[in-house]
Design an enzyme around this catalytic site. Structure first.
Site, mmCIF file in Angstrom:
data_model
loop_
_atom_site.group_PDB
_atom_site.id
_atom_site.type_symbol
_atom_site.label_atom_id
_atom_site.label_comp_id
_atom_site.label_asym_id
_atom_site.label_seq_id
_atom_site.Cartn_x
_atom_site.Cartn_y
_atom_site.Cartn_z
ATOM 1 N N THR A 178 -3.556 -0.978 -7.678
ATOM 2 C CA THR A 178 -2.153 -0.042 -7.639
ATOM 3 C C THR A 178 -1.302 -1.364 -8.012
ATOM 4 O O THR A 178 -0.309 -1.273 -9.119
ATOM 5 C CB THR A 178 -2.034 0.260 -6.321
ATOM 6 O OG1 THR A 178 -3.016 1.390 -5.875
ATOM 7 C CG2 THR A 178 -0.818 1.244 -6.429
ATOM 8 N N VAL A 238 0.318 -8.690 -7.005
ATOM 9 C CA VAL A 238 1.200 -9.405 -6.042
ATOM 10 C C VAL A 238 1.003 -10.985 -6.545
ATOM 11 O O VAL A 238 -0.110 -11.646 -6.308
ATOM 12 C CB VAL A 238 0.898 -9.075 -4.619
ATOM 13 C CG1 VAL A 238 2.062 -10.007 -3.607
ATOM 14 C CG2 VAL A 238 0.692 -7.780 -4.272
ATOM 15 N N GLY A 293 -15.986 -7.502 -4.931
ATOM 16 C CA GLY A 293 -14.624 -7.792 -5.318
ATOM 17 C C GLY A 293 -13.850 -9.004 -4.905
ATOM 18 O O GLY A 293 -14.184 -9.561 -3.740
ATOM 19 N N ALA A 294 -13.352 -9.629 -5.707
ATOM 20 C CA ALA A 294 -12.506 -11.016 -5.470
ATOM 21 C C ALA A 294 -11.584 -10.771 -4.399
ATOM 22 O O ALA A 294 -11.581 -11.856 -3.800
ATOM 23 C CB ALA A 294 -11.713 -11.616 -6.787
ATOM 24 N N ASP A 295 -10.861 -9.650 -4.318
ATOM 25 C CA ASP A 295 -9.985 -9.470 -3.106
ATOM 26 C C ASP A 295 -10.744 -9.830 -1.655
ATOM 27 O O ASP A 295 -10.419 -10.320 -0.755
ATOM 28 C CB ASP A 295 -9.166 -8.296 -3.143
ATOM 29 C CG ASP A 295 -10.253 -6.847 -3.257
ATOM 30 O OD1 ASP A 295 -11.532 -7.092 -3.414
ATOM 31 O OD2 ASP A 295 -9.899 -5.957 -3.285
ATOM 32 N N ASP A 341 -9.538 -3.994 5.216
ATOM 33 C CA ASP A 341 -8.469 -4.103 4.232
ATOM 34 C C ASP A 341 -7.908 -2.754 3.717
ATOM 35 O O ASP A 341 -8.515 -2.067 3.211
ATOM 36 C CB ASP A 341 -8.727 -4.942 3.107
ATOM 37 C CG ASP A 341 -7.752 -5.350 2.250
ATOM 38 O OD1 ASP A 341 -6.694 -4.588 2.229
ATOM 39 O OD2 ASP A 341 -7.652 -6.520 1.391
#
Lengths: 276, 276
Positions: free
Chosen positions: B24, B27, B131-133, B153
């Site tokens: 979405t 940042v 996922g890198a996040d 998260d």
């Protein structure tokens, strides 16, 4: 007994058609007309014909789909006695209504809606907005457990409804299993589509397993948490599962009974109440 | 000290840019370059600039958005030292890469990815797909609780990750609050959009309340059920909440700490590990 020109006997059978117009599927339930049926006999004898709601655009769409099923026997002639429709898709209601008048010559036609006179104290001014599917579910559940029950309907959405002493206590609305899986697939760049299947694990270390756990198991755990509290709050409350995905949910959800045709049982009971 | 033609002092400040490309939002976290920061000082000093990911189509989209923020002071000159990117949207990675090379003249640039040498035993062949996040979250959590922790998260998706003795035990992936609400709104004919807000009720008797309960409260109850079992299975395990909707989740979810900038803390630590 009527005979045709070949001297065959023709039996005329009066049927009721119950129509459940859902967001994904529209299901026609066909049952021999006779209002005094108990729920087990409806479960046993009602024949279900299921079509995609998005493909129903004209009265002919309905007629051409139903015809092969209800007039496939030259020795039996079907006449439609009653039609009861429960719809949560207002934009196709006029198609249903046109079909009824153009093709069925039925004796009686009605829409399921939350209203007074059904023996339920709705306890909210908003009850007229309640989905007709849930009203039918509630009436069906009254036929099975007269008093205190929770209905969990696993369809396009997962709805919970709680009735205690014939009072509507409240409920909840969650996305159904398919919506949960689709929303991840459609709104993220990397996540795949997965099968609707619980993992029955606490955590998983594969992407597919993590999505199954996060969509099927987690929502069911959330519902179980509500059921556990409801069972502590209301003694002897029964948990009824219904809807297309109830057999999958049953692997995780605390339950007393699964009634796949609950909504049709409710529509049959609605007809009895309304025609009184 | 450099002086400009007006004889003003110009201080050159070296900054690191941490980029979190999410489904979405994207940042940009800007922090004075100095790798030996503890997590509290990153929480305090990192400046966040948030944009819609779908609006980032060219390197110029990024440069024109960042410029007003990082060059708004004529007495300070910013130079980019390191850039670390964690992306879960592969299709915009080339835009990020072009921006870095065309506009930043940075000294060092890297992508976060699950790999060996991070001090984590991944325990699955699939870890390179992670996922890198989530990798950044896990590294961030190591900076806060060295040993056993669960990260939840709350972003576009809700991910759970469990690390015990530096081993990746597993996790889950659910739709985030916004996806849950949107999926009901988009895929049903009659249900309205609602605010992201828990009801903190067992059942509700209004449509809006039922949707809030069925999307926010029920998923949180499901997650709490997993947390409760994890806390029984692994003693002294800490529960960390992060992500855009963690302040809403916090009202229901069992937790020990909320770290909004966990992913940036993790990217800072990743940089230290990779540049060693």
């Amino acid at each position: 007994m009527i005979k045709d020109k070949n001297n065959w006997c023709i039996i005329t059978i009066y049927v009721d058609i119950y129509v459940d117009v859902g967001n994904t599927h529209t299901v026609f339930g066909i049952l021999q007309s006779n209002q005094n049926k108990d729920y087990q006999s409806i479960e046993k004898h009602l024949e279900e014909l299921r079509f995609s709601t998005k493909n129903i655009e004209t009265p002919e769409d309905i007629y051409s789909r139903l015809f092969p099923f209800i007039n496939n026997n030259i020795q039996r002639k079907f006449k439609v006695d009653n039609i009861v429709v429960s719809s949560v898709v207002p934009q196709i209601n006029f198609v249903i209504e046109k079909f009824v008048h153009k093709y069925t010559e039925c004796n009686y036609f009605c829409w399921v809606e939350a209203r007074d006179g059904l023996g339920i104290d709705w306890q909210t001014d908003e009850y007229k907005q309640m989905g007709a599917d849930r009203v039918a579910d509630i009436l069906g559940a009254i036929c099975v457990y007269n008093d205190n029950f929770v209905i969990i309907d696993f369809g396009t959405a997962i709805t919970i409804d709680v009735i205690v002493d014939r009072k509507y206590v409240g409920g909840s609305i969650s996305p159904g299993f398919m919506l949960l899986i689709k929303s991840l697939f459609q709104e993220t760049a990397k996540l795949p589509m997965v099968e609707i299947e619980p993992t029955l694990k606490l955590v998983d270390n594969t992407t597919i397993g993590q999505i199954k756990l996060g969509t099927i198991d987690i929502i069911c755990r959330g519902i179980n948490s509500i059921i556990t509290e409801l069972k502590q709050t209301y003694k002897d409350i029964k948990i009824i599962l219904t809807g297309g995905f109830s057999t999958i949910a049953q692997k995780i959800i605390i339950n007393d009974i699964i009634i796949p045709k609950l909504q049709f049982i409710g529509m049959n009971y609605y007809l009895k109440l309304i025609k009184k």
